[in-house]
Write an enzyme that holds these catalytic residues in place. Structure first.
Site, mmCIF file in Angstrom:
data_model
loop_
_atom_site.group_PDB
_atom_site.id
_atom_site.type_symbol
_atom_site.label_atom_id
_atom_site.label_comp_id
_atom_site.label_asym_id
_atom_site.label_seq_id
_atom_site.Cartn_x
_atom_site.Cartn_y
_atom_site.Cartn_z
ATOM 1 N N HIS A 84 -6.974 -6.301 -1.332
ATOM 2 C CA HIS A 84 -5.937 -5.294 -1.132
ATOM 3 C C HIS A 84 -4.932 -5.651 -0.039
ATOM 4 O O HIS A 84 -3.783 -5.217 -0.086
ATOM 5 C CB HIS A 84 -6.597 -3.957 -0.782
ATOM 6 N N ASP B 11 0.861 -1.186 0.000
ATOM 7 C CA ASP B 11 0.000 0.000 0.000
ATOM 8 C C ASP B 11 0.902 1.243 0.000
ATOM 9 O O ASP B 11 1.786 1.339 -0.847
ATOM 10 C CB ASP B 11 -0.956 -0.070 1.207
#
Length: 321
Positions: free
Chosen positions: A300, A105
């Site tokens: 994610h 991320d």
């Protein structure tokens, strides 16, 4: 006889000037593990011991503004040069000459920039969830507004006090929805905040948690953010245009160290057509990109959702260097 590796914690007085809390395990070549938003060292809990057992010194810091590291209040102290500088400053502070830098991320852009800025210190670089992007011709917030109006979540995060109030209202509910919720995006698959809504409205509140996420995990993260809140982590986003200005000397520069990119097939970050098309340009930016590994049925939170596959990929990449 060497015992089983354990995760230990300490504060390192880095050369960057900010004391950094780290979780670490093992000994050997250094591997830095950089978390994303809004997380902590804890997002690498499945990797620290696996890398230690494979013969590496695995180190996961709480990055600037997070957890037990904390950080300054000034927004401008969260530029990409500060963030990459913190990571790079850990290398000599931990007694190493070079390191492999792994980021997920927001940690991925930090990792990519460590390799861009100091290839002499970076043996290899791995990005999870977020590919490297070339520096554009316009400031990022200008480009986002031009393409999408004001609805993109990164523009929503620019408003002082707004996102932190939303995310901090109920910490358990925030992390339950953020990590465990499914996408509520429309057919565009773009992360756009609905009119009159907030960031969390892009996600559905889960009826049950996925099998990789427990109530204890959510409680840990909620506790990490109880005292410090979200303002400092959000300041990373509030430096997008400043980062663009500061990195002008590296416009068109390539990321030279050996690299690996790991992506989840269901990750919202790369699920839209534009993001996937941009992946075809990566060889020009990262000439020694060894592989783009797609993990099926993965969203994610890559290294938490698929720890076994991520660990195997990391260890294989490390062994190849």
């Amino acid at each position: 006889m060497t015992g089983t590796p354990q995760i230990t914690h300490r504060v390192v007085e880095s050369t960057g000037g900010l004391p950094l809390h780290i979780a670490e395990a093992g000994s050997g070549p250094l591997v830095l593990l950089l978390h994303g938003f809004p997380e902590s060292w804890y997002s690498w809990r499945h990797q620290l011991l696996a890398l230690a057992e494979a013969g590496y010194h695995a180190v996961a810091p709480d990055q600037r503004g997070y957890g037990r590291t904390g950080g300054p209040d000034a927004v401008e102290q969260y530029s990409i040069l500060h963030l990459a500088g913190d990571a790079l400053s850990l290398i000599p502070a931990l007694g190493a000459d070079r390191a492999v830098v792994v980021g997920h991320d927001w940690g991925a852009p930090v990792a990519w920039h460590t390799a861009l800025l100091r290839p002499d210190l970076v043996r290899g670089v791995v990005g999870l969830s977020v590919p490297p992007f070339p520096r554009g011709d316009h400031p990022p917030t200008h480009a986002l507004r031009h393409l999408l109006g004001d609805a993109h979540y990164m523009l929503y995060f620019q408003q002082p006090g707004v996102a932190e109030a939303e995310l901090g209202r109920d910490l358990h509910a925030t992390f339950r929805r953020l990590l465990g919720g499914s996408s509520a995006l429309g057919p565009s698959r773009l992360p756009l905040v609905p009119d009159g809504g907030g960031f969390l409205d892009m996600l559905r509140d889960p009826d049950t948690l996925p099998d990789w996420l427990s109530d204890e995990d959510i409680a840990f993260l909620a506790a990490e953010f109880t005292a410090a809140g979200f303002t400092r982590p959000l300041n990373w986003y509030r430096n997008l245009d400043r980062n663009w200005e500061l990195t002008a000397p590296w416009h068109t520069a390539r990321i030279e160290p050996p690299a690996l990119l790991i992506l989840g097939e269901k990750d919202l970050t790369v699920s839209n057509d534009a993001a996937r098309a941009a992946l075809h340009t990566l060889p020009a930016l990262v000439p020694d990109l060894r592989d783009i590994l797609w993990l099926p049925d993965t969203g994610h939170w890559t290294q938490q959702e698929r720890p076994k596959e991520v660990n195997e990929a990391l260890i294989a990449f490390l062994a190849s260097l």
